[in-house]
Enzyme design. Structure first.
Site, PDB file in Angstrom:
ATOM      1  N   TYR A   1       0.831  -1.212   0.000  1.00 35.85           N
ATOM      2  CA  TYR A   1       0.000   0.000   0.000  1.00 35.85           C
ATOM      3  C   TYR A   1       0.863   1.257   0.000  1.00 35.85           C
ATOM      4  O   TYR A   1       0.753   2.085  -0.897  1.00 35.85           O
ATOM      5  CB  TYR A   1      -0.920  -0.021   1.219  1.00 35.85           C
ATOM      6  CG  TYR A   1      -1.900   1.126   1.282  1.00 35.85           C
ATOM      7  CD1 TYR A   1      -3.012   1.162   0.452  1.00 35.85           C
ATOM      8  CD2 TYR A   1      -1.724   2.170   2.191  1.00 35.85           C
ATOM      9  CE1 TYR A   1      -3.925   2.211   0.521  1.00 35.85           C
ATOM     10  CE2 TYR A   1      -2.625   3.227   2.259  1.00 35.85           C
ATOM     11  CZ  TYR A   1      -3.727   3.237   1.425  1.00 35.85           C
ATOM     12  OH  TYR A   1      -4.628   4.277   1.492  1.00 35.85           O
TER      13      TYR A   1
ATOM     14  N   VAL B   1     -11.814   3.847  13.679  1.00 30.51           N
ATOM     15  CA  VAL B   1     -13.042   4.563  14.054  1.00 30.51           C
ATOM     16  C   VAL B   1     -14.257   3.667  13.809  1.00 30.51           C
ATOM     17  O   VAL B   1     -15.150   3.556  14.670  1.00 30.51           O
ATOM     18  CB  VAL B   1     -13.171   5.899  13.290  1.00 30.51           C
ATOM     19  CG1 VAL B   1     -14.415   6.643  13.750  1.00 30.51           C
ATOM     20  CG2 VAL B   1     -11.951   6.773  13.497  1.00 30.51           C
TER      21      VAL B   1
ATOM     22  N   THR C   1      -0.612   7.700  17.709  1.00 31.72           N
ATOM     23  CA  THR C   1      -1.580   8.769  17.426  1.00 31.72           C
ATOM     24  C   THR C   1      -2.024   8.763  15.966  1.00 31.72           C
ATOM     25  O   THR C   1      -1.303   8.295  15.072  1.00 31.72           O
ATOM     26  CB  THR C   1      -0.979  10.166  17.725  1.00 31.72           C
ATOM     27  OG1 THR C   1       0.114  10.407  16.813  1.00 31.72           O
ATOM     28  CG2 THR C   1      -0.513  10.277  19.159  1.00 31.72           C
TER      29      THR C   1
ATOM     30  N   ASP D   1       3.128  -0.604  12.414  1.00 26.66           N
ATOM     31  CA  ASP D   1       2.082   0.395  12.656  1.00 26.66           C
ATOM     32  C   ASP D   1       2.739   1.755  12.956  1.00 26.66           C
ATOM     33  O   ASP D   1       3.529   1.855  13.901  1.00 26.66           O
ATOM     34  CB  ASP D   1       1.227  -0.051  13.850  1.00 26.66           C
ATOM     35  CG  ASP D   1       0.064   0.898  14.088  1.00 26.66           C
ATOM     36  OD1 ASP D   1      -0.558   1.318  13.103  1.00 26.66           O
ATOM     37  OD2 ASP D   1      -0.208   1.216  15.268  1.00 26.66           O
TER      38      ASP D   1
ATOM     39  N   GLN E   1       3.056   7.714  15.130  1.00 30.54           N
ATOM     40  CA  GLN E   1       2.444   9.043  15.267  1.00 30.54           C
ATOM     41  C   GLN E   1       2.105   9.583  13.881  1.00 30.54           C
ATOM     42  O   GLN E   1       2.787   9.268  12.907  1.00 30.54           O
ATOM     43  CB  GLN E   1       3.397  10.003  15.975  1.00 30.54           C
ATOM     44  CG  GLN E   1       4.762  10.067  15.330  1.00 30.54           C
ATOM     45  CD  GLN E   1       5.705  11.010  16.046  1.00 30.54           C
ATOM     46  OE1 GLN E   1       5.334  11.657  17.005  1.00 30.54           O
ATOM     47  NE2 GLN E   1       6.931  11.104  15.557  1.00 30.54           N
TER      48      GLN E   1
END
Ligand SMILES: NC(=O)c1ccc[n+]([C@@H]2O[C@H](COP(=O)([O-])OP(=O)(O)OC[C@H]3O[C@@H](n4cnc5c(N)ncnc54)[C@H](O)[C@@H]3O)[C@@H](O)[C@H]2O)c1
Ligand SMILES: O=C(O)[C@H]1O[C@H](OP(=O)(O)OP(=O)(O)OC[C@H]2O[C@@H](n3ccc(=O)[nH]c3=O)[C@H](O)[C@@H]2O)[C@H](O)[C@@H](O)[C@@H]1O
Length: 339
Positions: free
Chosen positions: A169, A212, A234, A295, A298
């Protein structure tokens, strides 16, 4: 020499572009238009009666349901098509969004994700060249990788693992950006590149794994909110209507980009979980779970360029956007609204 650093004139529109009896002012192709951001973009573009919109999508992560209000509309066409194959249509604008965006989907078939990013973008650039269309690529904040500069501005080259599980990606999008600039310099194609930061809103796939959508579905189902370790990582979340506004401004403005489009409000995943708990289900538990490799720790956009060059900045705060998304998720999950 133009402001974009090229002497090349944009190619002329194909003569077929003018072959129809009835002419809309603008014929717009949206690849990936059955997906989350794409379908909201289509809604906005269709509001303008001078626009004709063509969507192409292979329905890997998108659905016709997202476009049902436009199916049968005289200014709208929907084509099942995979962008890794060539496409012949006559258009003035190409919003090129086609690409799975949620990590679980883009990792599902990584070779296909690379093909979509590379061959898909090559095909859309070839189309733009043939018909003289302006093309906008939805790139991503993932081109910055696990960033060593914070916040990220567009001149940062990134810190990306080229052989990791996310590379299909993020490296795919980096090549797509390169192709865009090479077509611009070599062939004079009018290009626009948006670097999108985490976007949320109604119509996200309920189980698509993004944070989310996961938290909202979990809160409604009263299942623990799965915060991936360490929870201090974050992200900065942009509501989809702001995103669509930014993309259209970029397309119709004079700047190639790349331009960051995102909301600089930055939250840890634990803070996001607390906000969802407070706003949607105060009884829900929070559970710490394993994370996935690479991952980013931030992420926050510097949007100075978007403000100065596009006159754009986001309007919807996270605490206002989450309830709008909750309503849509409750309807789709068949869970009665709290009000
Ligand atoms: N949502 C975000 O937070 C975010 C962040 C950065 C970048 N982006 C980019 O924005 C674009 C849209 O993201 P989204 O969140 O709406 O994702 P999405 O998965 O909801 O939409 C992508 C759409 O592209 C279609 N598609 C995938 N591969 C295709 C192919 N080979 N041919 C034709 N159609 C194909 C899917 O079926 C889907 O409708 C993507 O390019 C993504 O990389 C999104
Ligand atoms: O904005 C971007 O540029 C990119 O952002 C997202 O990628 P990512 O930030 O990894 O998105 P999520 O999968 O929503 O993860 C965000 C954070 O939430 C965490 N997370 C995710 C899911 C979950 O259930 N719990 C949880 O804590 C992850 O560990 C990660 O730290 C998108 O999915 C990409 O398509 C997009 O290009």
């Amino acid at each position: 020499m133009s402001a974009n650093g090229t002497d090349k004139k944009p190619p002329s529109p194909s003569p077929l572009r003018f072959s129809k009896f009835f002419q809309s002012n603008m014929r717009i192709l949206v690849t990936g238009g059955a997906g989350f951001i794409g379908s909201h973009l289509v809604d906005k573009l269709m509001e303008n009666e001078k626009n004709e919109v063509i969507v192409v999508d292979n329905y890997f992560t998108g659905t016709k349901d997202n476009l049902k209000k436009w199916i049968g509309h005289p200014r709208f066409e929907l084509i099942r098509h995979d962008v890794t194959e060539t496409l012949l249509v006559e258009v003035d604008r190409i919003y090129h969004l086609a690409c799975p965006a949620s990590p679980i989907f883009y990792k599902y078939n990584p070779v296909k994700t690379i093909k979509t990013n590379v061959i898909g973008t090559l095909n859309m650039l070839g189309l733009a060249k043939r018909v003289g269309a302006r093309i906008l690529l939805t790139s991503t904040s993932e081109v910055y990788g696990d960033p060593l500069e914070h916040p990220q501005n567009e001149s940062y080259w990134g810190n990306v693992n080229p052989i990791g599980v996310r590379s299909c990606y993020d490296e795919g999008k980096r090549v797509a950006e390169t192709l865009m600039f090479d077509y611009h310099r070599q062939h004079g194609i009018e290009i626009r590149i948006a670097r999108i930061f985490n976007t949320y809103g109604p119509r996200m796939n309920i189980d698509d794994g993004r944070v989310v959508s996961n938290f909202i579905a979990q809160a409604i189902r009263n299942e623990p909110l799965t915060v991936q370790l360490p929870g201090t990582q974050t992200r900065s979340f942009c509501y989809v209507s702001d995103m669509v506004d930014g993309l259209i401004r970029l397309m119709e403005g004079e700047n190639t980009g790349p331009i960051n489009i995102g909301n600089p409000g930055e939250f840890t995943m634990l803070e996001l979980a607390e906000a969802v708990k407070e706003l949607i289900n105060p009884e829900v538990k929070i559970s710490m779970v394993e994370n996935t490799p690479d991952d980013p720790r931030q992420r926050k956009p510097d949007i100075t360029k978007a403000k100065e060059l596009l006159g754009w900045e986001p309007k919807v705060k996270l605490r206002d956007g989450l309830p709008l998304m909750e309503e849509d998720f409750r309807q789709r999950l068949g869970s009665p609204s709290k009000n």
